[in-house]
Design an enzyme around this catalytic site. Structure first.
Site, PDB file in Angstrom:
ATOM      1  N   PHE A  16      -0.406  24.146 -39.992  1.00 14.59           N
ATOM      2  CA  PHE A  16      -1.249  25.205 -39.445  1.00 14.59           C
ATOM      3  C   PHE A  16      -2.506  24.581 -38.863  1.00 14.59           C
ATOM      4  CE2 PHE A  16      -1.259  29.857 -39.543  1.00 14.59           C
ATOM      5  CZ  PHE A  16       0.064  30.091 -39.808  1.00 14.59           C
ATOM      6  N   GLN A  22     -13.860  35.813 -35.764  1.00 17.78           N
ATOM      7  CA  GLN A  22     -12.834  34.903 -35.255  1.00 17.78           C
ATOM      8  C   GLN A  22     -11.921  35.587 -34.238  1.00 17.78           C
ATOM      9  OE1 GLN A  22      -9.320  33.403 -37.804  1.00 17.78           O
ATOM     10  NE2 GLN A  22     -10.573  31.615 -37.394  1.00 17.78           N
ATOM     11  N   HIS A  55      -8.410  35.217 -32.434  1.00 20.56           N
ATOM     12  CA  HIS A  55      -7.140  34.511 -32.610  1.00 20.56           C
ATOM     13  C   HIS A  55      -6.550  34.229 -31.227  1.00 20.56           C
ATOM     14  CE1 HIS A  55      -3.096  33.507 -33.861  1.00 20.56           C
ATOM     15  NE2 HIS A  55      -3.473  33.559 -35.123  1.00 20.56           N
ATOM     16  N   LEU A  95      -0.749  40.613 -33.293  1.00 12.88           N
ATOM     17  CA  LEU A  95      -0.744  39.182 -33.556  1.00 12.88           C
ATOM     18  C   LEU A  95       0.632  38.551 -33.480  1.00 12.88           C
ATOM     19  CD1 LEU A  95      -2.803  36.984 -34.601  1.00 12.88           C
ATOM     20  CD2 LEU A  95      -1.557  37.190 -36.723  1.00 12.88           C
ATOM     21  N   GLU A 101       0.306  32.249 -35.865  1.00 12.10           N
ATOM     22  CA  GLU A 101       0.085  30.831 -35.572  1.00 12.10           C
ATOM     23  C   GLU A 101       1.288  30.002 -36.044  1.00 12.10           C
ATOM     24  OE1 GLU A 101      -3.861  29.580 -36.615  1.00 12.10           O
ATOM     25  OE2 GLU A 101      -3.185  27.539 -36.994  1.00 12.10           O
ATOM     26  N   ARG A 158      -8.714  27.750 -34.445  1.00 16.10           N
ATOM     27  CA  ARG A 158      -8.618  28.930 -33.573  1.00 16.10           C
ATOM     28  C   ARG A 158      -9.777  29.070 -32.600  1.00 16.10           C
ATOM     29  NH1 ARG A 158      -6.283  32.828 -38.329  1.00 16.10           N
ATOM     30  NH2 ARG A 158      -4.262  31.814 -38.292  1.00 16.10           N
ATOM     31  N   HIS A 188      -9.831  38.920 -34.686  1.00 20.83           N
ATOM     32  CA  HIS A 188      -8.812  38.785 -35.720  1.00 20.83           C
ATOM     33  C   HIS A 188      -9.372  38.771 -37.137  1.00 20.83           C
ATOM     34  CE1 HIS A 188      -5.174  37.512 -37.667  1.00 20.83           C
ATOM     35  NE2 HIS A 188      -5.704  36.365 -38.051  1.00 20.83           N
ATOM     36  N   ARG A 244     -12.782  30.341 -39.906  1.00 23.80           N
ATOM     37  CA  ARG A 244     -11.793  30.223 -40.984  1.00 23.80           C
ATOM     38  C   ARG A 244     -10.551  29.504 -40.492  1.00 23.80           C
ATOM     39  NH1 ARG A 244      -6.896  33.119 -42.034  1.00 23.80           N
ATOM     40  NH2 ARG A 244      -7.184  34.723 -40.466  1.00 23.80           N
TER      41      ARG A 244
HETATM   42  C1  LIG Z   1      -1.901  40.546 -38.176  1.00 26.19           C
HETATM   43  C2  LIG Z   1      -2.580  39.665 -39.174  1.00 26.19           C
HETATM   44  C3  LIG Z   1      -1.954  38.529 -39.637  1.00 26.19           C
HETATM   45  C4  LIG Z   1      -2.580  37.697 -40.555  1.00 26.19           C
HETATM   46  N1  LIG Z   1      -1.946  36.570 -40.997  1.00 26.19           N
HETATM   47  C5  LIG Z   1      -2.528  35.788 -41.927  1.00 26.19           C
HETATM   48  C6  LIG Z   1      -1.845  34.657 -42.475  1.00 26.19           C
HETATM   49  O1  LIG Z   1      -0.691  34.381 -42.169  1.00 26.19           O
HETATM   50  N2  LIG Z   1      -2.495  33.904 -43.385  1.00 26.19           N
HETATM   51  C7  LIG Z   1      -3.768  34.177 -43.794  1.00 26.19           C
HETATM   52  O2  LIG Z   1      -4.315  33.454 -44.617  1.00 26.19           O
HETATM   53  N3  LIG Z   1      -4.423  35.259 -43.307  1.00 26.19           N
HETATM   54  C8  LIG Z   1      -3.837  36.076 -42.401  1.00 26.19           C
HETATM   55  N4  LIG Z   1      -4.510  37.180 -41.933  1.00 26.19           N
HETATM   56  C9  LIG Z   1      -5.769  37.582 -42.568  1.00 26.19           C
HETATM   57  C10 LIG Z   1      -5.491  38.167 -43.942  1.00 26.19           C
HETATM   58  O3  LIG Z   1      -4.281  38.872 -43.920  1.00 26.19           O
HETATM   59  C11 LIG Z   1      -6.580  39.107 -44.426  1.00 26.19           C
HETATM   60  O4  LIG Z   1      -7.843  38.530 -44.275  1.00 26.19           O
HETATM   61  C12 LIG Z   1      -6.409  39.459 -45.907  1.00 26.19           C
HETATM   62  O5  LIG Z   1      -5.071  39.834 -46.159  1.00 26.19           O
HETATM   63  C13 LIG Z   1      -7.352  40.562 -46.299  1.00 26.19           C
HETATM   64  O6  LIG Z   1      -7.026  41.021 -47.585  1.00 26.19           O
HETATM   65  P1  LIG Z   1      -7.962  42.065 -48.316  1.00 26.19           P
HETATM   66  O7  LIG Z   1      -7.364  42.281 -49.652  1.00 26.19           O
HETATM   67  O8  LIG Z   1      -9.358  41.608 -48.241  1.00 26.19           O
HETATM   68  O9  LIG Z   1      -7.896  43.403 -47.434  1.00 26.19           O
HETATM   69  P2  LIG Z   1      -6.713  44.314 -46.849  1.00 26.19           P
HETATM   70  O10 LIG Z   1      -5.377  43.797 -47.149  1.00 26.19           O
HETATM   71  O11 LIG Z   1      -7.060  44.577 -45.431  1.00 26.19           O
HETATM   72  O12 LIG Z   1      -6.878  45.661 -47.667  1.00 26.19           O
HETATM   73  C14 LIG Z   1      -7.985  46.518 -47.489  1.00 26.19           C
HETATM   74  C15 LIG Z   1      -7.819  47.719 -48.394  1.00 26.19           C
HETATM   75  O13 LIG Z   1      -9.026  48.477 -48.384  1.00 26.19           O
HETATM   76  C16 LIG Z   1      -8.732  49.851 -48.341  1.00 26.19           C
HETATM   77  N5  LIG Z   1      -9.895  50.564 -47.780  1.00 26.19           N
HETATM   78  C17 LIG Z   1     -10.652  50.238 -46.704  1.00 26.19           C
HETATM   79  N6  LIG Z   1     -11.633  51.145 -46.537  1.00 26.19           N
HETATM   80  C18 LIG Z   1     -11.498  52.050 -47.526  1.00 26.19           C
HETATM   81  C19 LIG Z   1     -12.200  53.232 -47.896  1.00 26.19           C
HETATM   82  N7  LIG Z   1     -13.262  53.675 -47.210  1.00 26.19           N
HETATM   83  N8  LIG Z   1     -11.763  53.928 -48.956  1.00 26.19           N
HETATM   84  C20 LIG Z   1     -10.677  53.524 -49.680  1.00 26.19           C
HETATM   85  N9  LIG Z   1      -9.992  52.421 -49.380  1.00 26.19           N
HETATM   86  C21 LIG Z   1     -10.403  51.677 -48.321  1.00 26.19           C
HETATM   87  C22 LIG Z   1      -7.477  49.936 -47.502  1.00 26.19           C
HETATM   88  O14 LIG Z   1      -6.788  51.123 -47.777  1.00 26.19           O
HETATM   89  C23 LIG Z   1      -6.717  48.687 -47.982  1.00 26.19           C
HETATM   90  O15 LIG Z   1      -5.951  48.986 -49.112  1.00 26.19           O
HETATM   91  C24 LIG Z   1      -3.882  38.022 -41.015  1.00 26.19           C
HETATM   92  C25 LIG Z   1      -4.514  39.170 -40.565  1.00 26.19           C
HETATM   93  C26 LIG Z   1      -3.887  39.973 -39.626  1.00 26.19           C
HETATM   94  C27 LIG Z   1      -4.635  41.180 -39.112  1.00 26.19           C
END
Ligand SMILES: Cc1cc2nc3c(=O)[nH]c(=O)nc-3n(C[C@H](O)[C@H](O)[C@H](O)COP(=O)(O)OP(=O)(O)OC[C@H]3O[C@@H](n4cnc5c(N)ncnc54)[C@H](O)[C@@H]3O)c2cc1C
Length: 578
Positions: free
Chosen positions: A123, A236, A238, A248, A251, A282, A348, A390
């Site tokens: 990566f 960031q 992407h 997306l 990568e 990125r 991203h 990142r």
């Molecule tokens: C398309 C895509 C592909 C990616 N691929 C990778 C990868 O391969 N490897 C990598 O390391 N990273 C990747 N990333 C980044 C990574 O996935 C995220 O940074 C990470 O998963 C975020 O996890 P999280 O638990 O912080 O939030 P999230 O998984 O985004 O969860 C957020 C939660 O908050 C809740 N929420 C938000 N606001 C409220 C509210 N007001 N009230 C109640 N609930 C709320 C939502 O319902 C959700 O459950 C990718 C991101 C994207 C967009």
């Protein structure tokens, strides 16, 4: 609707907002340790954005090539353009390996090597193949497995509850107020500990890979409570968002060997990162693409370049990158085994967020003063693990690892404290927001305000930034914030009132976007993802500092006195070359 009718009251030791990898990781650790914990989420847990992570999760397991924690640490520090806090990174690289085995023992079906070990792929910015993966649906399998385990350990779920206000008084968190999306009505959650794990907020931009739910609600609520956000100018982009959609393409495609080409068919990364080529970080690749496009070498003169994976062969594409193939085919009708795929940079990942220390406790100033009982983890938080940029696959890992760590710390904390006193009028603030949308006679529509914001954020504070554009944008956001006061909604009902929820979300986007712009304007240097054409050099003398930003009546207040933790004897700042 009367407050009394809707009022529901819950008293729970720990409340977690967000059911992504960070929120569920914490909830599982708390529940397994015997703690009482509820997860509130506005989307169904398995629809959290974590589930769309494709490429992988980083850990220096050294299963396919030489690797070490030391190498992972150096790559992360260099990738962060030296803004990452090195104590946080040191803890991260050690815990990352444990997190992968934690997932493996839960039953996550990782892709395997011939001899049965967890497979790892290359990566961007990582000097060794370090991304553990499950084909290109890594986030999906991690999230589903974690959710199952949470159910097994009796985590309480409040699905489709959207948090509307935080109950913080005298720097002590006391709980939250959330709207029951399905039935309508506000609920009060009184808790000893509150974890904000609400994920990323790329929806402030027009071209973005982020899910619709990624609107940074908790960041806006933090500002509303007089607390700061950190390093918000670092967004960031992407390199491989699907042209026009931003969806997306992982990568992982480049990790497996795909090329990037311009209108002349050249692999243009030769000019920008001759050693790393398509596997440079990125920020470097996004700028290269945008330069090709700006200088007229986009495909047919348009705002995109090509991702070419034809030479990988159909078999490898379908085995390792089925989702990449499917997305290009479904959205653009391009068969990636036969033709190159149109792509452009997409907002991203957000490196900044709610400032938290290495224990994930939320802090309120540059001295690191803790807000009692308030925690943040995952993409919503800024610890700062990723600094100014990142590396791919460090984010899923960061969310899961610091979610897990947060859970352990919260478990200790709730054992030692009693419930804090509830605030006098817990529903007041949330109710005021609802009333203003419901009863307002103003003519403004939140959807139009959102579109204008997104268009201008992508246009004026994107891959390349300069003072003139950002001053324009500052004024635009100010106007939008004024117009937002006149937003009225058409749906006055209770059940599934998306009009109300979206109006609230647009308010969130506007609030933190202003902070992104002010931070980017003030930071007169280029570092990681923040690139100023009028200040193209990194300036460590002046700007090797974190940004803290508060919203006040007089506008955004900035403070640059929070130091970066650097081990000068081991990882002093160097020029960043690839
Ligand atoms: C398309 C895509 C592909 C990616 N691929 C990778 C990868 O391969 N490897 C990598 O390391 N990273 C990747 N990333 C980044 C990574 O996935 C995220 O940074 C990470 O998963 C975020 O996890 P999280 O638990 O912080 O939030 P999230 O998984 O985004 O969860 C957020 C939660 O908050 C809740 N929420 C938000 N606001 C409220 C509210 N007001 N009230 C109640 N609930 C709320 C939502 O319902 C959700 O459950 C990718 C991101 C994207 C967009």
């Amino acid at each position: 609707m009367k407050i009394e009718e809707a009022k529901k009251f819950h008293k729970i030791d720990t409340v977690v907002i967000g059911a992504g990898l960070a929120g569920l990781g914490a909830a599982l650790e708390i529940a397994k340790g015997g703690g009482e914990v509820a997860v509130l989420t506005k989307v169904y847990p398995t629809r959290s954005h974590s589930g769309s992570a494709q490429g992988g999760i980083a850990a220096s397991l050294a299963n396919v090539a030489e690797d070490s924690e030391e190498m992972h640490m150096f790559d992360t520090i260099k990738g962060s353009d030296y803004l990452g806090d090195q104590d946080v990174i040191e803890l991260f690289v050690a815990e990352a390996k444990k997190t992968v085995y934690w997932f493996e023992h839960m039953g996550v079906p990782f892709s395997r090597t011939e001899d049965g070990r967890i497979n790892q792929r290359a990566f961007g910015g990582h000097s060794s193949p370090r991304a553990c993966f499950s084909a290109d649906i890594t986030g999906h399998v991690l999230l589903h497995t974690l959710y199952e385990q949470c159910l097994k350990h009796n985590v309480h779920f409040f699905n489709e509850f959207q948090v509307f206000s935080l109950l913080i008084e005298d720097d002590i968190s006391r709980g939250v107020v959330a709207w029951d999306i399905r039935n309508g009505g506000l609920h009060i959650f009184h808790s000893k500990a509150l974890l904000l794990a609400t994920g990323g907020y790329g929806r402030a931009f027009k071209i973005t890979s982020n899910a619709f739910a990624n609107t940074g609600d908790s960041l806006s609520l933090i500002l509303e409570n007089g607390l700061p956000l950190e390093d918000m100018e670092f967004v960031q982009f992407h390199p491989t968002g699907l042209y026009k959609h931003g969806i997306l393409l992982s990568e992982a495609a480049r990790g497996e060997g795909a090329y990037l080409t311009n209108d002349k068919g050249e692999r243009f990364m030769e000019k920008y990162a001759p050693q790393k080529m398509e596997l440079a970080p990125r920020d470097v690749i996004s700028r290269a693409e945008q330069t090709e496009i700006n200088e007229g070498r986009g495909i047919a003169g348009k705002a995109y370049v090509h991702l070419d994976m034809r030479h990988l062969g159909k078999e490898k594409i379908m085995e390792r990158l089925p989702q990449v193939w499917e997305l290009a085919f479904n959205y653009l009708e391009v068969d990636g085994t036969k033709a190159p795929i149109p792509i452009q940079p997409a907002a991203h990942y957000s490196m900044g967020g709610i400032p938290a220390n290495i224990k994930t406790e939320v802090i309120k100033d540059a001295a690191g003063t803790v807000v009692t009982g308030l925690y943040a983890a995952g993409e919503a938080a800024c610890l700062s693990l990723h600094g100014a940029n990142r590396l791919g696959t460090n984010s899923v890992q960061g969310a899961a690892t610091f979610g897990r760590i947060s859970g352990t710390n919260i478990l200790e904390f709730i054992k030692t404290v009693n419930y804090p006193k509830m605030v006098a009028n817990p529903l007041e603030r949330a109710q005021r927001k609802i009333d203003s949308f419901m009863t307002n006679k103003g003519k403004e529509k939140h959807a139009l305000i959102r579109e204008e914001l997104q268009e201008n954020m992508t246009g004026h504070v994107g891959v390349f930034r300069n003072e003139t554009d950002m001053l324009k944008l500052k004024k635009i956001i100010k106007d939008l914030l004024e117009r937002f006061k006149e937003v009225s909604i058409d749906d006055k009902g209770s059940a599934f009132n998306l009009d109300l929820l979206e109006a609230f979300e647009v308010g969130s986007l506007l609030n933190f976007s202003e902070v992104i712009v002010e931070g980017a304007l003030a930071r007169k240097e280029s570092r990681g993802a923040h690139y100023r054409t009028d200040f193209p050099k990194r300036d460590d003398k002046k700007w090797l500092k974190h940004t803290l930003a508060w919203k006040t009546d007089k506008g955004v207040k900035l403070d640059f006195s929070r130091n970066v933790t650097i081990y000068m004897d081991r990882y002093p700042p160097l020029e960043r070359k690839y």
